[in-house]
Scaffold this motif. Structure first.
Motif, PDB file in Angstrom:
ATOM      1  N   LEU A  73      11.889  17.370  36.940  1.00 42.79           N
ATOM      2  CA  LEU A  73      10.690  17.763  37.043  1.00 42.79           C
ATOM      3  C   LEU A  73      10.100  16.881  35.799  1.00 42.79           C
ATOM      4  N   HIS A  74      11.016  16.781  34.558  1.00 41.99           N
ATOM      5  CA  HIS A  74      10.468  16.007  33.648  1.00 41.99           C
ATOM      6  C   HIS A  74      10.278  14.557  33.949  1.00 41.99           C
ATOM      7  N   ALA A  75      11.149  13.896  34.785  1.00 44.99           N
ATOM      8  CA  ALA A  75      10.924  12.550  35.265  1.00 44.99           C
ATOM      9  C   ALA A  75       9.654  12.490  36.332  1.00 44.99           C
ATOM     10  N   VAL A  76       9.463  13.352  37.169  1.00 39.94           N
ATOM     11  CA  VAL A  76       8.203  13.204  37.952  1.00 39.94           C
ATOM     12  C   VAL A  76       7.001  13.333  37.067  1.00 39.94           C
ATOM     13  N   ILE A  77       6.884  14.110  36.149  1.00 41.56           N
ATOM     14  CA  ILE A  77       5.676  14.200  35.237  1.00 41.56           C
ATOM     15  C   ILE A  77       5.596  13.088  34.347  1.00 41.56           C
ATOM     16  N   LYS A  78       6.491  12.707  33.887  1.00 39.76           N
ATOM     17  CA  LYS A  78       6.556  11.406  32.958  1.00 39.76           C
ATOM     18  C   LYS A  78       5.945  10.194  33.825  1.00 39.76           C
ATOM     19  N   ALA A  79       6.636   9.943  35.011  1.00 42.45           N
ATOM     20  CA  ALA A  79       6.296   8.808  36.056  1.00 42.45           C
ATOM     21  C   ALA A  79       4.730   9.019  36.250  1.00 42.45           C
ATOM     22  N   ILE A  80       4.250  10.051  36.503  1.00 41.68           N
ATOM     23  CA  ILE A  80       2.857  10.022  36.992  1.00 41.68           C
ATOM     24  C   ILE A  80       1.981  10.005  35.566  1.00 41.68           C
TER      25      ILE A  80
END
Length: 403
Positions: free
Chosen positions: A214-221
């Motif tokens: 979840l952290h990775a998705v939010i950071k990428a966006i």
């Protein structure tokens, strides 16, 4: 004989037409009759713009009356409509199924830092890609109007992750290229529409599982949007009982460099308890805020927290059922029930009243009041945090005197 019967029918028809014409004439005359002096005076008083705020008019109290509410709920201060009374950030959600919110966003636009229309969904496709849906709800003309009223207001639509499974989450975070492709889908859509940012709603769907993903998705966006000058905000769930702590102070610490504002959903408390009671009790709401601030590195970023306020209420029936109510329904119940007392729940800082349907059980109604809103504004000022309203079309117009 046939000739005679035909003449009788014709005569009767003419008489009916004459009666109808006479009735219409009387109605028109009654409508066009000039108003009496008393009626003119009353109408002029009702139409006269109100300049004083609800505070100056003495309406913010723990013991309001039903007549004060029903006579004043539409009367906001015209002198303060363009003045922001709350010093912190203010976000307002707008839903397409409640058109009044669109009007509120334009009328009181000067008070909002963020306007978040609930339009969009990020959906996985059968081809293993992702697409943004809901574009048919976008009202570009309204967005222009909102910005015209306040050029500083950021229009950041909510993007909710719908139809996502754990498999989709694993897929999109399985490689850097997959992650970037998903983020680019979001960035291109939002850039193309000319929005100022996005409000992501993803955390609750996965109940806090697979946090690193979840952290990775939010950071990428967030990274993709920031490269084009757009902001990322994140909806987060409460973490104090009766809710499980699925977003904690460490998640806040990890994500705060990537997230401009965190919107905490400090309402729907009654759904978790399963009992009639306050919708968003303030003592519980503030404990949620303090829980995230326990980490010493988080306190200096408390300004990034937006304390969630409900502008809807709940009508609890005696049979255990509960029905959400909006401002117009609340006013109807107050007008018909004429409650002799509004109960002030001190710790929760909410008002309620009771009414009984003929032959049925007693109802208990919780809905925001001027005093309950004032208490939350004061608390947000004290804690130096912002406010987020779900949703602005559900409230009463005179609430905005306090914001």
């Amino acid at each position: 004989k046939q000739w005679y019967q035909r003449r009788v029918r014709e005569t009767n028809l003419r008489m009916r037409c004459l009666v109808i014409l006479l009735a219409c004439t009387l109605c028109i005359n009654a409508t066009l009759q000039p108003l009496s002096k008393e009626e003119k005076k009353k109408k002029k008083k009702e139409e006269k713009p109100v300049l004083e705020t609800v505070v100056e008019r003495g309406l913010v109290k723990t013991e309001p009356t039903w007549t004060e509410i029903t006579k004043n709920y539409k009367k906001y201060s015209r002198a303060h409509v363009d003045k922001k009374m709350f010093s912190g950030d203010l976000l307002g959600f707008v839903t397409p199924w409640n058109s009044h919110g669109y009007d509120v966003a334009k009328t009181f636009g000067a008070k909002f830092n963020y306007i978040t229309p609930v339009w969009l969904q990020l959906i996985p496709t059968s081809r293993g890609t992702f697409t943004v849906q809901g574009g048919h709800d976008i009202d570009a003309g309204w967005v222009r109007d909102v910005r015209a009223n306040n050029t500083a207001t950021k229009v950041a639509p909510r993007l909710i992750f719908e139809q996502w499974s754990m498999q989709h989450l694993a897929q999109v975070t399985s490689s850097e290229s997959e992650l970037l492709h998903m983020a680019q889908t979001v960035v291109e859509f939002f850039k193309g529409e000319g929005f100022d940012g996005v409000v992501l709603e993803i955390w609750r769907q996965f109940m806090g599982r697979e946090k690193n993903r979840l952290h990775a998705v939010i950071k990428a966006i967030s990274q993709g949007l920031s490269e084009h000058g757009m902001s990322t905000l994140l909806v987060i769930p409460p973490g104090v009982k009766p809710f499980p702590e699925i977003f904690d102070k460490y998640d806040f610490q990890v994500l705060q460099p990537s997230v401009e504002r965190f919107i905490m959903m400090t309402y729907d408390h009654h759904q978790a308890t399963g009992r009639a009671g306050p919708v968003g009790p303030m003592d519980w709401g503030l404990r949620n805020i303090l829980l995230l601030m326990e980490h010493e590195d988080n306190d200096k970023y408390r300004y990034k927290l937006l304390y969630g306020l409900n502008f809807y209420g709940v009508d609890f029936r005696g049979d255990g059922q509960a029905e959400p109510i909006l401002g117009n329904r609340y006013v109807e119940l107050v007008k018909s029930g004429k409650p002799s007392q509004f109960v002030w729940h001190l710790k929760a800082a909410e008002h309620s009243f009771e009414y009984r349907e003929p032959g049925k059980a007693i109802h208990s109604v919780f809905y925001p009041s001027l005093r309950s809103l004032q208490r939350r504004v004061e608390a947000a000022e004290k804690f130096k945090i912002g406010l987020a309203i779900w949703e602005i079309g559900q409230g009463l117009d005179y609430f905005y005197d306090l914001l």
